[in-house]
Write a protein that holds these residues in place. Structure first.
Motif, short mmCIF file in Angstrom:
data_model
loop_
_atom_site.label_atom_id
_atom_site.label_comp_id
_atom_site.label_asym_id
_atom_site.label_seq_id
_atom_site.Cartn_x
_atom_site.Cartn_y
_atom_site.Cartn_z
N ASN A 79 0.83 -1.21 0.00
CA ASN A 79 0.00 0.00 0.00
C ASN A 79 0.87 1.26 0.00
O ASN A 79 0.57 2.22 -0.71
CB ASN A 79 -0.94 -0.02 1.21
N ARG A 80 1.94 1.24 0.79
CA ARG A 80 2.86 2.39 0.80
C ARG A 80 3.51 2.55 -0.57
O ARG A 80 3.68 3.67 -1.07
CB ARG A 80 3.92 2.20 1.89
N ILE A 81 3.88 1.42 -1.17
CA ILE A 81 4.48 1.50 -2.51
C ILE A 81 3.45 2.02 -3.51
O ILE A 81 3.80 2.80 -4.41
CB ILE A 81 5.05 0.13 -2.93
N GLY A 82 2.18 1.63 -3.38
CA GLY A 82 1.14 2.15 -4.26
C GLY A 82 1.05 3.66 -4.19
O GLY A 82 0.90 4.33 -5.22
N THR A 83 1.19 4.22 -3.00
CA THR A 83 1.18 5.67 -2.83
C THR A 83 2.42 6.28 -3.48
O THR A 83 2.34 7.31 -4.17
CB THR A 83 1.13 6.03 -1.33
N GLU A 84 3.57 5.63 -3.26
CA GLU A 84 4.81 6.12 -3.87
C GLU A 84 4.73 6.06 -5.40
O GLU A 84 5.22 6.96 -6.09
CB GLU A 84 6.00 5.30 -3.39
N VAL A 85 4.12 5.00 -5.94
CA VAL A 85 3.99 4.85 -7.39
C VAL A 85 3.15 6.00 -7.95
O VAL A 85 3.48 6.57 -9.00
CB VAL A 85 3.37 3.49 -7.76
N SER A 86 2.08 6.35 -7.27
CA SER A 86 1.22 7.45 -7.73
C SER A 86 2.01 8.76 -7.78
O SER A 86 1.92 9.51 -8.76
CB SER A 86 0.01 7.60 -6.82
N ARG A 87 2.80 9.04 -6.73
CA ARG A 87 3.61 10.26 -6.72
C ARG A 87 4.68 10.20 -7.81
O ARG A 87 4.93 11.19 -8.51
CB ARG A 87 4.27 10.44 -5.35
N LYS A 93 5.62 12.07 -15.14
CA LYS A 93 4.66 12.10 -16.25
C LYS A 93 4.42 10.72 -16.86
O LYS A 93 4.48 10.53 -18.08
CB LYS A 93 5.12 13.10 -17.32
N GLN A 94 4.17 9.76 -15.98
CA GLN A 94 3.87 8.41 -16.42
C GLN A 94 2.35 8.25 -16.56
O GLN A 94 1.59 8.89 -15.82
CB GLN A 94 4.41 7.38 -15.41
N PRO A 95 1.90 7.39 -17.47
CA PRO A 95 0.46 7.28 -17.77
C PRO A 95 -0.30 6.41 -16.77
O PRO A 95 -1.04 5.51 -17.14
CB PRO A 95 0.47 6.64 -19.16
#
Length: 161
Positions: A79-87, A93-95
Motif C-alpha cells: 500500500n505504501r508502494i502504491g502511494t509512492e507509485v502514484s507520486r 509524467k507516467q500514464p
C-alpha cells in the motif's frame, strides 16, 4: 456530639459485620480457599455467607496472547508502494490511472491510461521499484507482487517488531 459518635460507631460495626466473611476467607490458606465446603465451615452461621471474590486478573488467571498478521504487513508495505507509485508517476509524467493493493492477495494492482506504452512504463517502473515482480498483465492492467524471498523477509520483520 454524642449522636455523631453513636452513628459512626454503628456504621463501623455494620461495616465490620459485612466484611468479616471476607477477612476470614483471605486469612485461610489458599489450598483451603478452593474448597467451598471448608470456606462455609470457617464462616460462622450468624455472619453473612458471601465474601469478596477476586476477579481473574487478581487471581493471576489472565493470559494475553498476541498475534501478528504477517499477510497484513505485506499488504501495508504494498500500500505504501502504491502511494509512492502514484507520486512517482505524477512527477515523471507516467500514464498511471490507478494503483492500489488487492487486499488479501498481496498484489499491487496498477492500471495505465488507455493507449499508453506498457513496455516503457514497465522498464521505468522496474528501475524505480526493483523489489517487485510482475505476476499478471491484461492489456493496460498490471499486477505486481514481492518474490517469495522478499515476502519471507517482510514477514520476519513483522514478527521481530
Amino acid at each position: 456530639m454524642s449522636k455523631k459518635i453513636l452513628v459512626v460507631s454503628v456504621l463501623t460495626l455494620v461495616g465490620l459485620y459485612m466484611v468479616a466473611p471476607t477477612i476470614i476467607y483471605f486469612s485461610m490458606p489458599k489450598s483451603e480457599r478452593i474448597d467451598a465446603e471448608k470456606v462455609k465451615q470457617a464462616i460462622p452461621d450468624w455472619l453473612p455467607q458471601d465474601h469478596v471474590k477476586l476477579g481473574l486478573d487478581l487471581q493471576g488467571g489472565v493470559q494475553l496472547v498476541l498475534g501478528v498478521n504477517t499477510d497484513g504487513a505485506i499488504d501495508n508495505k504494498l500500500n505504501r508502494i502504491g502511494t509512492e507509485v502514484s507520486r512517482w508517476a505524477t512527477d515523471n509524467k507516467q500514464p498511471l490511472k490507478t494503483a492500489f493493493v488487492v487486499k488479501g492477495q498481496q498484489k499491487l494492482h496498477i492500471e495505465l491510461e488507455d493507449g499508453s506504452d506498457v513496455g516503457e512504463f514497465k522498464e521505468k517502473f522496474g528501475d524505480e521499484f526493483s523489489g517487485l515482480k510482475q505476476v499478471t498483465r491484461d492489456g493496460v492492467v498490471l499486477e505486481y507482487a514481492y518474490d517469495d524471498e522478499q515476502m519471507k523477509r517482510i514477514k520476519q520483520g513483522a514478527l521481530e517488531q
